[in-house]
Scaffold this motif. Structure first.
Motif, PDB file in Angstrom:
ATOM      1  N   PRO A 103       0.824  -1.225   0.000  1.00 28.19           N
ATOM      2  CA  PRO A 103       0.000   0.000   0.000  1.00 28.19           C
ATOM      3  C   PRO A 103       0.855   1.271   0.000  1.00 28.19           C
ATOM      4  N   ALA A 104       2.068   1.187   0.546  1.00 29.08           N
ATOM      5  CA  ALA A 104       2.953   2.361   0.518  1.00 29.08           C
ATOM      6  C   ALA A 104       3.295   2.749  -0.912  1.00 29.08           C
ATOM      7  N   SER A 105       3.401   1.752  -1.785  1.00 34.34           N
ATOM      8  CA  SER A 105       3.715   2.068  -3.176  1.00 34.34           C
ATOM      9  C   SER A 105       2.554   2.764  -3.865  1.00 34.34           C
ATOM     10  N   ILE A 106       1.339   2.467  -3.436  1.00 26.75           N
ATOM     11  CA  ILE A 106       0.164   3.142  -4.001  1.00 26.75           C
ATOM     12  C   ILE A 106       0.021   4.543  -3.404  1.00 26.75           C
ATOM     13  N   LEU A 107       0.240   4.662  -2.106  1.00 23.72           N
ATOM     14  CA  LEU A 107       0.044   5.941  -1.426  1.00 23.72           C
ATOM     15  C   LEU A 107       1.186   6.931  -1.663  1.00 23.72           C
ATOM     16  N   VAL A 108       2.415   6.435  -1.808  1.00 26.03           N
ATOM     17  CA  VAL A 108       3.570   7.327  -1.992  1.00 26.03           C
ATOM     18  C   VAL A 108       4.228   7.057  -3.340  1.00 26.03           C
ATOM     19  N   GLY A 109       4.675   5.844  -3.559  1.00 21.45           N
ATOM     20  CA  GLY A 109       5.325   5.499  -4.823  1.00 21.45           C
ATOM     21  C   GLY A 109       6.299   4.356  -4.659  1.00 21.45           C
ATOM     22  N   LEU A 110       6.678   3.774  -5.788  1.00 23.80           N
ATOM     23  CA  LEU A 110       7.654   2.687  -5.774  1.00 23.80           C
ATOM     24  C   LEU A 110       9.011   3.160  -5.259  1.00 23.80           C
ATOM     25  N   CYS A 111       9.339   4.429  -5.466  1.00 25.87           N
ATOM     26  CA  CYS A 111      10.629   4.949  -5.008  1.00 25.87           C
ATOM     27  C   CYS A 111      10.723   4.940  -3.483  1.00 25.87           C
ATOM     28  N   PHE A 112       9.608   4.882  -2.791  1.00 28.36           N
ATOM     29  CA  PHE A 112       9.562   4.729  -1.342  1.00 28.36           C
ATOM     30  C   PHE A 112       9.410   3.268  -0.957  1.00 28.36           C
ATOM     31  N   ALA A 113       8.491   2.569  -1.616  1.00 32.64           N
ATOM     32  CA  ALA A 113       8.139   1.207  -1.215  1.00 32.64           C
ATOM     33  C   ALA A 113       9.245   0.200  -1.487  1.00 32.64           C
ATOM     34  N   LEU A 114       9.929   0.325  -2.602  1.00 34.23           N
ATOM     35  CA  LEU A 114      10.957  -0.658  -2.938  1.00 34.23           C
ATOM     36  C   LEU A 114      12.132  -0.624  -1.955  1.00 34.23           C
ATOM     37  N   PRO A 115      12.730   0.536  -1.666  1.00 36.39           N
ATOM     38  CA  PRO A 115      13.806   0.504  -0.663  1.00 36.39           C
ATOM     39  C   PRO A 115      13.293   0.125   0.727  1.00 36.39           C
ATOM     40  N   LEU A 116      12.031   0.462   1.041  1.00 35.51           N
ATOM     41  CA  LEU A 116      11.454   0.047   2.313  1.00 35.51           C
ATOM     42  C   LEU A 116      11.377  -1.472   2.389  1.00 35.51           C
ATOM     43  N   PHE A 117      10.872  -2.108   1.329  1.00 35.07           N
ATOM     44  CA  PHE A 117      10.797  -3.565   1.328  1.00 35.07           C
ATOM     45  C   PHE A 117      12.194  -4.179   1.418  1.00 35.07           C
ATOM     46  N   LEU A 118      13.149  -3.632   0.656  1.00 32.81           N
ATOM     47  CA  LEU A 118      14.508  -4.161   0.696  1.00 32.81           C
ATOM     48  C   LEU A 118      15.131  -4.002   2.078  1.00 32.81           C
ATOM     49  N   LEU A 119      14.823  -2.919   2.771  1.00 33.36           N
ATOM     50  CA  LEU A 119      15.291  -2.738   4.144  1.00 33.36           C
ATOM     51  C   LEU A 119      14.683  -3.793   5.056  1.00 33.36           C
ATOM     52  N   LEU A 120      13.371  -3.991   4.963  1.00 40.79           N
ATOM     53  CA  LEU A 120      12.714  -5.008   5.779  1.00 40.79           C
ATOM     54  C   LEU A 120      13.257  -6.400   5.457  1.00 40.79           C
ATOM     55  N   ARG A 121      13.506  -6.653   4.183  1.00 45.47           N
ATOM     56  CA  ARG A 121      14.056  -7.938   3.745  1.00 45.47           C
ATOM     57  C   ARG A 121      15.467  -8.131   4.286  1.00 45.47           C
ATOM     58  N   GLU A 122      16.280  -7.086   4.216  1.00 51.40           N
ATOM     59  CA  GLU A 122      17.650  -7.148   4.734  1.00 51.40           C
ATOM     60  C   GLU A 122      17.643  -7.496   6.216  1.00 51.40           C
ATOM     61  N   ARG A 123      16.741  -6.882   6.937  1.00 51.67           N
ATOM     62  CA  ARG A 123      16.647  -7.171   8.377  1.00 51.67           C
ATOM     63  C   ARG A 123      16.187  -8.597   8.630  1.00 51.67           C
ATOM     64  N   ALA A 124      15.264  -9.093   7.811  1.00 49.78           N
ATOM     65  CA  ALA A 124      14.799 -10.477   7.962  1.00 49.78           C
ATOM     66  C   ALA A 124      15.909 -11.467   7.632  1.00 49.78           C
ATOM     67  N   LEU A 125      16.689 -11.162   6.616  1.00 49.66           N
ATOM     68  CA  LEU A 125      17.770 -12.074   6.217  1.00 49.66           C
ATOM     69  C   LEU A 125      18.852 -12.200   7.280  1.00 49.66           C
ATOM     70  N   TYR A 126      19.110 -11.103   7.965  1.00 50.78           N
ATOM     71  CA  TYR A 126      20.214 -11.089   8.923  1.00 50.78           C
ATOM     72  C   TYR A 126      19.754 -10.979  10.379  1.00 50.78           C
ATOM     73  N   SER A 127      18.529 -11.406  10.632  1.00 45.80           N
ATOM     74  CA  SER A 127      18.012 -11.346  11.999  1.00 45.80           C
ATOM     75  C   SER A 127      18.456 -12.539  12.838  1.00 45.80           C
ATOM     76  N   GLY A 128      19.104 -13.492  12.200  1.00 44.99           N
ATOM     77  CA  GLY A 128      19.554 -14.663  12.936  1.00 44.99           C
ATOM     78  C   GLY A 128      18.560 -15.817  12.906  1.00 44.99           C
ATOM     79  N   ARG A 129      17.397 -15.564  12.306  1.00 42.94           N
ATOM     80  CA  ARG A 129      16.408 -16.640  12.202  1.00 42.94           C
ATOM     81  C   ARG A 129      16.811 -17.577  11.082  1.00 42.94           C
ATOM     82  N   PRO A 130      16.585 -18.870  11.262  1.00 43.92           N
ATOM     83  CA  PRO A 130      16.826 -19.787  10.145  1.00 43.92           C
ATOM     84  C   PRO A 130      15.799 -19.560   9.054  1.00 43.92           C
ATOM     85  N   LEU A 131      16.250 -19.574   7.809  1.00 43.87           N
ATOM     86  CA  LEU A 131      15.344 -19.372   6.678  1.00 43.87           C
ATOM     87  C   LEU A 131      14.882 -20.708   6.151  1.00 43.87           C
ATOM     88  N   THR A 132      13.613 -20.720   5.701  1.00 45.31           N
ATOM     89  CA  THR A 132      13.079 -21.960   5.156  1.00 45.31           C
ATOM     90  C   THR A 132      13.290 -22.018   3.676  1.00 45.31           C
TER      91      THR A 132
END
Length: 111
Positions: A82-111
């Protein structure tokens, strides 16, 4: 926070500020009408091409965010959609990549 997260956070902030500044300038000049705003998307062939490009990119991003978010068990994968609809892809894409980066390196095992 590592350098990748700082870089993505900076891009997220810039991606929020820039389009909202442009929208604010449009509202100041033309008033707050969604119809008037969207009408400009089709005023020329380049504007239409850009609008269609963004719509297709949004669909691809939304699908990828859902698939990748579920794969990585990200609880907040949906927020950038919804952030991409309300603001734009230029906001939503780096936001998702930030959230993804944190998920990848949070120490949780990935499935």
């Amino acid at each position: 926070m590592n350098w990748r997260e700082r870089t993505l956070l900076a891009l997220t902030i810039v991606g929020f500020v820039v389009p909202n500044t442009m929208t604010a300038l449009f509202v100041v000049r033309h008033g707050l009408t969604i119809d008037g705003y969207l009408r400009h998307w089709g005023e020329s062939l380049p504007a239409t091409q850009l609008a269609l490009d963004l719509i297709i990119a949004f669909v691809a991003f939304a699908l990828w965010a859902a698939w990748e978010g579920h794969r990585l068990e990200m609880r907040s994968w949906w927020v950038p959609v919804p952030a991409s609809i309300l603001v734009g892809l230029c906001f939503a894409l780096p936001l998702f990549l930030l959230l993804r980066e944190r998920a990848l390196y949070s120490g949780r095992p990935l499935t």
